[in-house]
Each structure stands twice: as structure tokens, then as C-alpha cells.
Motif scaffolding. Sequence first.
Motif, PDB file in Angstrom:
ATOM      1  N   ARG A 116       0.802  -1.221   0.000  1.00 11.67           N
ATOM      2  CA  ARG A 116       0.000   0.000   0.000  1.00 11.67           C
ATOM      3  C   ARG A 116       0.833   1.269   0.000  1.00 11.67           C
ATOM      4  NH1 ARG A 116      -5.186  -0.999  -1.488  1.00 11.67           N
ATOM      5  NH2 ARG A 116      -5.990  -2.866  -0.450  1.00 11.67           N
ATOM      6  N   ARG A 117       2.139   1.162  -0.075  1.00 11.87           N
ATOM      7  CA  ARG A 117       2.956   2.359   0.052  1.00 11.87           C
ATOM      8  C   ARG A 117       2.752   3.286  -1.132  1.00 11.87           C
ATOM      9  NH1 ARG A 117       7.753   2.752  -2.740  1.00 11.87           N
ATOM     10  NH2 ARG A 117       8.293   0.981  -4.047  1.00 11.87           N
ATOM     11  N   ARG A 118       2.913   4.539  -0.881  1.00 12.49           N
ATOM     12  CA  ARG A 118       2.786   5.551  -1.911  1.00 12.49           C
ATOM     13  C   ARG A 118       4.089   5.635  -2.711  1.00 12.49           C
ATOM     14  NH1 ARG A 118      -2.273   5.568  -2.831  1.00 12.49           N
ATOM     15  NH2 ARG A 118      -3.555   6.187  -1.079  1.00 12.49           N
ATOM     16  N   GLU A 153       7.036   4.391 -11.778  1.00 13.66           N
ATOM     17  CA  GLU A 153       6.400   5.412 -10.943  1.00 13.66           C
ATOM     18  C   GLU A 153       7.102   6.759 -11.098  1.00 13.66           C
ATOM     19  OE1 GLU A 153       4.891   4.154  -6.915  1.00 13.66           O
ATOM     20  OE2 GLU A 153       6.220   2.472  -7.344  1.00 13.66           O
ATOM     21  N   ASP A 160      -2.197  12.679 -11.542  1.00 14.48           N
ATOM     22  CA  ASP A 160      -2.745  12.431 -10.207  1.00 14.48           C
ATOM     23  C   ASP A 160      -1.844  11.418  -9.489  1.00 14.48           C
ATOM     24  OD1 ASP A 160      -4.255  11.725  -7.958  1.00 14.48           O
ATOM     25  OD2 ASP A 160      -6.142  12.111  -8.985  1.00 14.48           O
ATOM     26  N   SER A 161      -1.077  11.872  -8.513  1.00 17.20           N
ATOM     27  CA  SER A 161      -0.136  10.992  -7.823  1.00 17.20           C
ATOM     28  C   SER A 161      -0.842   9.917  -7.005  1.00 17.20           C
ATOM     29  CB  SER A 161       0.782  11.815  -6.917  1.00 17.20           C
ATOM     30  OG  SER A 161       0.036  12.520  -5.953  1.00 17.20           O
ATOM     31  N   GLU A 162      -2.029  10.231  -6.474  1.00 15.80           N
ATOM     32  CA  GLU A 162      -2.760   9.228  -5.695  1.00 15.80           C
ATOM     33  C   GLU A 162      -3.237   8.088  -6.592  1.00 15.80           C
ATOM     34  OE1 GLU A 162      -5.869  10.954  -3.440  1.00 15.80           O
ATOM     35  OE2 GLU A 162      -4.536  12.146  -2.150  1.00 15.80           O
ATOM     36  N   ARG A 163      -3.697   8.428  -7.778  1.00 13.47           N
ATOM     37  CA  ARG A 163      -4.118   7.378  -8.720  1.00 13.47           C
ATOM     38  C   ARG A 163      -2.921   6.537  -9.157  1.00 13.47           C
ATOM     39  NH1 ARG A 163      -9.624   6.506  -8.794  1.00 13.47           N
ATOM     40  NH2 ARG A 163     -10.741   8.484  -8.806  1.00 13.47           N
ATOM     41  N   GLY A 210      -0.158   6.016  -7.407  1.00 11.68           N
ATOM     42  CA  GLY A 210       0.226   5.163  -6.287  1.00 11.68           C
ATOM     43  C   GLY A 210      -0.730   4.009  -6.076  1.00 11.68           C
ATOM     44  N   ASP A 211      -2.026   4.253  -6.270  1.00 15.65           N
ATOM     45  CA  ASP A 211      -3.007   3.183  -6.072  1.00 15.65           C
ATOM     46  C   ASP A 211      -2.860   2.113  -7.146  1.00 15.65           C
ATOM     47  OD1 ASP A 211      -5.398   2.228  -4.556  1.00 15.65           O
ATOM     48  OD2 ASP A 211      -6.360   2.434  -6.513  1.00 15.65           O
ATOM     49  N   ARG A 249     -11.130  -0.423  -9.409  1.00 14.26           N
ATOM     50  CA  ARG A 249     -10.135   0.558  -8.959  1.00 14.26           C
ATOM     51  C   ARG A 249      -9.055   0.769 -10.015  1.00 14.26           C
ATOM     52  NH1 ARG A 249      -7.846  -1.624  -3.526  1.00 14.26           N
ATOM     53  NH2 ARG A 249      -6.180  -0.159  -4.131  1.00 14.26           N
ATOM     54  N   ASP A 308      -8.257   4.229 -11.971  1.00 15.10           N
ATOM     55  CA  ASP A 308      -6.924   4.823 -11.868  1.00 15.10           C
ATOM     56  C   ASP A 308      -6.318   5.049 -13.245  1.00 15.10           C
ATOM     57  OD1 ASP A 308      -7.145   4.730  -9.131  1.00 15.10           O
ATOM     58  OD2 ASP A 308      -6.034   2.854  -8.915  1.00 15.10           O
TER      59      ASP A 308
END
Length: 251
Positions: free
Chosen positions: A102-104, A173, A182-185, A187-188, A210, A214
Motif C-alpha cells: 500500500r505504500r505511496r 512510478e 494524479d499521484s494518488e491514482r 500510487g493506487d 479501482r 486509476d
Amino acid sequence: MSRRGLQTAILGGAVVMAALVVAALGQPVPLLSGPAEVQTIPPLPTVTSPQPSATTPLPTATSTATPFDPSPVLIVLVQVILVLAALAVVLALAQLLRSLLRRRPHLELHEEPDFAIPLVPSELLEAARERLQDLESGEPRNAIVAAWLGLETSAAATGLPRLAAETSTDYTERVVGVWPVDSERLGDLAALYREARFSVHELGETHRDRAINDLRVLIADLEQVATRQAAERAPHPVEPAIPRGTRREGA
């Protein structure tokens, strides 16, 4: 932590857990053992002489020791402690695996003065669109892995070199994160890839949805960047010079 380090940590924890479980479920053994029982030999018969003896043989003192027998309460307590220790190891390994999955993303900002943001390669956009179609069918785990691997393959088209300490996932990455996406997308999607690649539990339609969302957001962000870059590179029309003293029409 790298993939090899993760596998080593999981293997070591599994060995420790297995040893604790075997010790907890085994037959109880005495924790302490007393000294071995001393076997006494009876004294030899005394040979009497014709003359009276003034000494009389003293009796030999014998001592026996009983072995230590632990109580059932102590045995149960030790087994409970071992089981709790095994559970603690399992929880620690699960938490470690979850934090890694789950790490970013750790993105490099490229703040060098001479660094120029590269153009969005057409190969990257084409591969992302193809993988988006593949995500809508097939088994979720395989589709998610294939979607991310498509990005990894086309990321090298940017020309950015891969660092020595980077994995292929970290490199992808960092490359995709160079552009304003979108960095959150991002990372997910990377976390979903790690979960699909290294976990053993089932992945369902929730994971697929998901990944689709993303990837759609990332494609839209990359398309906007590519459009803006193309507009900046397009030649601007040059207005013809007007001779001095000539007035424009309507002036």
C-alpha cells in the motif's frame, strides 16, 4: 525494501512461526530435571576377629531425590505463550506485507537546473489505452498485472535512465510522475499491481474497478499534457512587417 528482501523476511518469519507452532503443539516435556537417583550399595559384612573389637561399623546414610514434575498449569501457560508469540509473528509479517503493497510512490522531483520535462511518448499513451481495454475482461489479477507491465515497457521511451537502486516498478512510478498527473491514482495503481503480483488471496471486481478508474485518470492527465506540449511546439504564424509610415486600414 526490495522484492528479494521482502521474500527473505517472509521466509524467515514463516520458519520462526512454524517452529513456535510445533513447539506449542508438541508433547509437554519437563522444564527442569532433578539429579539422578543415587543407588546405595549395602555394606559388606564385617569379618570379626577372635579378639573383641572396640569399634562398631556406623550405618551408611542414603539420600534419594525425586525428579521435577511440572504442574499442568505451568505447561498450559508455556504453550499459551508460544501460541501468542506465533500469532505476533504472523501479525507483524501481515502488517509488513500490507505496508509494502500500500505504500505511496517515492517520486524524484528532478530539480536539476538543466532538467527538461520530456515529451509524453505516443507509445506510452497507446499502451495505456490498450491495457485499459484489457482490464475490462479476463481474470482481474492477470489484467491488473498486464496493465502495469504495459506501462513499464513503454516508460523507457521517455529516454530517462533507470537508477541503479530502482526496481522496474519504482522506475515506472518515477517516470510517469514526472508529468503533472494524479499521484494518488498512480500510487493506487502501483499498489494494485504489487498486490496482484505478490499476494495469494483472491482479487475481485472491486480491484478491477479501482484499476480501471486509476488508469482512466492517468490517461486523461497524460493526454492533456501531450496536447499542451504539442501546442507549445507548433510554429506560431509570423505577422508580416508593415513599412514605416504606412497606416493600417481602419486606423
